[in-house]
Design a protein around this motif. Structure first.
Motif, mmCIF file in Angstrom:
data_model
loop_
_atom_site.group_PDB
_atom_site.id
_atom_site.type_symbol
_atom_site.label_atom_id
_atom_site.label_comp_id
_atom_site.label_asym_id
_atom_site.label_seq_id
_atom_site.Cartn_x
_atom_site.Cartn_y
_atom_site.Cartn_z
ATOM 1 N N ALA A 162 0.856 -1.188 0.000
ATOM 2 C CA ALA A 162 0.000 0.000 0.000
ATOM 3 C C ALA A 162 0.890 1.235 0.000
ATOM 4 O O ALA A 162 1.988 1.228 0.561
ATOM 5 N N GLN A 163 0.444 2.284 -0.651
ATOM 6 C CA GLN A 163 1.183 3.529 -0.828
ATOM 7 C C GLN A 163 2.234 3.454 -1.934
ATOM 8 O O GLN A 163 2.940 4.420 -2.188
ATOM 9 N N ASP A 164 2.366 2.290 -2.586
ATOM 10 C CA ASP A 164 3.271 2.209 -3.735
ATOM 11 C C ASP A 164 2.760 3.134 -4.831
ATOM 12 O O ASP A 164 1.561 3.375 -4.965
ATOM 13 N N TYR A 167 -0.419 2.632 -7.263
ATOM 14 C CA TYR A 167 -1.807 2.885 -6.881
ATOM 15 C C TYR A 167 -2.204 4.360 -7.028
ATOM 16 O O TYR A 167 -3.335 4.731 -6.725
ATOM 17 N N GLU A 219 -8.441 -6.223 -4.206
ATOM 18 C CA GLU A 219 -7.585 -5.545 -3.239
ATOM 19 C C GLU A 219 -6.848 -4.384 -3.896
ATOM 20 O O GLU A 219 -6.628 -3.333 -3.265
ATOM 21 N N SER A 220 -6.482 -4.529 -5.158
ATOM 22 C CA SER A 220 -5.838 -3.424 -5.870
ATOM 23 C C SER A 220 -6.789 -2.235 -5.966
ATOM 24 O O SER A 220 -6.379 -1.085 -5.773
ATOM 25 N N ARG A 222 -9.037 -1.483 -3.845
ATOM 26 C CA ARG A 222 -9.157 -0.896 -2.505
ATOM 27 C C ARG A 222 -7.925 -0.067 -2.124
ATOM 28 O O ARG A 222 -8.018 0.796 -1.252
ATOM 29 N N ARG A 223 -6.789 -0.342 -2.750
ATOM 30 C CA ARG A 223 -5.568 0.385 -2.417
ATOM 31 C C ARG A 223 -5.374 1.659 -3.246
ATOM 32 O O ARG A 223 -4.439 2.413 -3.006
ATOM 33 N N ALA A 228 -9.539 7.670 -3.864
ATOM 34 C CA ALA A 228 -9.763 6.300 -3.411
ATOM 35 C C ALA A 228 -11.172 5.867 -3.792
ATOM 36 O O ALA A 228 -12.022 6.684 -4.150
#
Length: 255
Positions: A162-164, A167, A219-220, A222-223, A228
């Motif tokens: 997350a935070q990569d 995204y 999940e991608s 959601r990240r 968002a």
């Protein structure tokens, strides 16, 4: 500039390389294959006509994301009718006839096509949002989520952290006011697909055959950040889902 995905096990860096970081990067990717793929030249021509850094009008722009059979078509049409809005889809109609051509290409070219569709769509959004609320069936988040899930092997924990940067919303792409992620129970989604009886895309077939791939896609979603996704359970009745969606639109958007 985007590089060809390296051989071997996919991972976070290959996921980044599969996603064009800007309109200029995807133009370069399309130019590289235009001589071999005439449709790439046609997409490039359309892309070149799009002004850079599109700005939306005064009406809200609302995106609906989610896997196939989560109710996007039904909900987007209902929201469009309720708000007297304009409904757009990604990839836009002007290039959607070439999806099968690019779906058979290697990943970087395929992703460049879908990314280009978002930038071309942004031109349509910019114009439409000066006239009425704009409702969109898929936008950048779909391009990113499927690219990340495809280029990453294994389970959810094997996704880029997350935070990569993968995204992040592209800096030069028009942003929506609200992104709603529709989700349903996996068994219910398969039941709906079977009821529809439509031909499956390669990625849809993969979603059914590989639950890990489906989990990585969701999940991608959601990240994703800036903006968002606001998650909506689309399992209840159409009327209940529409009520929930309209409440979120009223909360997050200004008319």
């Amino acid at each position: 500039m985007l590089g060809r995905c390296a051989p071997g096990s996919p991972g976070p860096r290959s996921a980044v390389r599969a996603l064009p970081p800007s309109a200029s990067a995807l133009r370069q990717r399309l130019r590289q294959c235009a001589e071999r793929i005439p449709e790439a030249e046609a997409v490039l021509d359309l892309l070149e006509k799009c002004p850079e850094h599109q700005k939306k009008g005064s009406f809200p722009v609302i995106v609906f994301e989610g896997l196939d059979a989560t109710g996007k078509t039904t909900v987007t049409q209902a929201v469009k009718d309720t708000l007297n809005g304009i409904l757009l889809r990604s990839p836009p109609a002007c290039i959607s006839q070439w999806r099968t051509v690019f779906d058979d290409e290697r990943t970087p070219i395929k992703r460049a096509f879908y990314a280009a569709g978002n930038y071309i769509l942004a031109s349509e959004i910019a114009k439409a949002s000066t006239q009425a609320p704009v409702i969109i069936d898929r936008y950048w988040h779909s391009t990113a989520a499927y690219a990340i899930a495809t280029e990453t092997s294994g389970e959810v924990q094997d996704l880029p952290p997350a935070q990569d940067e993968v995204y992040q919303w592209p800096e030069d792409l028009l942003k929506p006011d609200l992104v709603l992620l529709l989700t349903v129970d996996p068994e219910e989604r398969v039941r709906r697909l079977q009821h529809r009886g439509l031909e499956k895309t390669k990625e849809e077939a993969e979603l059914e055959a590989n639950s890990l791939f489906r989990q990585r896609v969701e999940e991608s979603y959601r990240r994703m950040v800036n903006p968002a996704c606001q998650e909506v359970d689309a399992s209840p009745s159409k009327e209940e889902v529409l009520k929930t969606v309209l409440q979120l639109i009223k909360k997050h958007c200004t008319f």
